[in-house]
Motif scaffolding. Sequence first.
Motif, PDB file in Angstrom:
ATOM      1  N   GLN A 103      24.867 -18.943   1.623  1.00 43.71           N
ATOM      2  CA  GLN A 103      25.461 -17.592   1.553  1.00 43.71           C
ATOM      3  C   GLN A 103      27.087 -17.545   1.026  1.00 43.71           C
ATOM      4  OE1 GLN A 103      23.817 -15.196   2.895  1.00 43.71           O
ATOM      5  NE2 GLN A 103      22.215 -16.567   3.155  1.00 43.71           N
ATOM      6  N   LEU A 136      32.247 -15.525  -0.125  1.00 40.86           N
ATOM      7  CA  LEU A 136      31.035 -15.372   0.346  1.00 40.86           C
ATOM      8  C   LEU A 136      30.224 -14.698  -0.799  1.00 40.86           C
ATOM      9  CD1 LEU A 136      31.420 -13.609   3.815  1.00 40.86           C
ATOM     10  CD2 LEU A 136      31.349 -16.162   3.128  1.00 40.86           C
ATOM     11  N   THR A 180      30.753 -15.773  11.336  1.00 40.72           N
ATOM     12  CA  THR A 180      29.746 -14.988  10.865  1.00 40.72           C
ATOM     13  C   THR A 180      30.150 -13.511  11.912  1.00 40.72           C
ATOM     14  OG1 THR A 180      28.125 -15.353  12.597  1.00 40.72           O
ATOM     15  CG2 THR A 180      27.877 -16.413  10.442  1.00 40.72           C
ATOM     16  N   PHE A 226      36.027 -12.087   5.035  1.00 35.38           N
ATOM     17  CA  PHE A 226      35.437 -12.712   5.978  1.00 35.38           C
ATOM     18  C   PHE A 226      36.462 -13.324   6.804  1.00 35.38           C
ATOM     19  CE2 PHE A 226      35.444 -15.383   2.315  1.00 35.38           C
ATOM     20  CZ  PHE A 226      36.083 -16.581   2.855  1.00 35.38           C
ATOM     21  N   TYR A 230      29.468 -23.074   7.580  1.00 31.67           N
ATOM     22  CA  TYR A 230      28.997 -22.075   7.286  1.00 31.67           C
ATOM     23  C   TYR A 230      27.796 -22.288   6.563  1.00 31.67           C
ATOM     24  CZ  TYR A 230      28.649 -17.202   6.247  1.00 31.67           C
ATOM     25  OH  TYR A 230      28.476 -15.831   6.028  1.00 31.67           O
TER      26      TYR A 230
END
Length: 255
Positions: free
Chosen positions: A231, A153, A203, A159, A227
């Motif tokens: 980001q 990320l 997320t 994550f 995703y």
Amino acid sequence: MCGRYSFSKKKVPQAHRYADKLEGLSFTPNFDARPSQQLPVILPAAQKAIMAIWADPTKLEDGKPTLPFNIREENLRFIPRFRELLPSHRCIIPVDGFFEWKELDDDQEQEGPTEESTANVALDLFGNPVRSEAEKKRLKKAKPQKQKYRFTLAQEEPFGLAGLCRESLHKETGELFPHFTIITTKANEAVQPYHDRMPVILTPHSEGIWMNNRLQEKDWLSVLTPYDARQMSVMAIDEYESMLGNYVAPKLNSK
């Protein structure tokens, strides 16, 4: 794809949503996590994360593994044995990065046999070059060079990847032990230049949906999407250094 990732509990800030789940769980930081290893996973109904084995290679009657190291999100809809896991076997795999490799350009690859190097090689009756065993082994080992890339990320915070976890017989002990697989989807703009698939990155909002046992299949499937590429970050890294947890750009490596 996604056959390697990294995760270190030391990189999880105390205020991070995974901190409480990982508290008390003992495991060594792993900068080259791979199938067959025991790694942390987070389950919907469990207060603490558990250790599970990545993939179960035990063969089914059709010759396919019981739980491969990854499953396409499309196959959750069409393969019954995977779809049946959705209601009660969803999990999150905490990571801080994952890896892909890409072949270097032709002018950067290792050179194979050239016309000049084979000009004086004896030929057999069928026109094939006659080579020594040593030469055969050298050529067999010659492979295109690949560059390793690390995906994180943008802020490099930990994550979660969407996965499935189920108990299977441990092949060495004969005991039931949790095994997990990572769910993949089509690559976004950040990953596509390196691979056409990527793991499903959740997320914080989609984690809440994925881990909610009160929801339905359509809700869980709705979060299995690429995703937001904006980001994410990607960098070329040195293969050896990365396995030590040092994400050094190749040009800076002194070896």
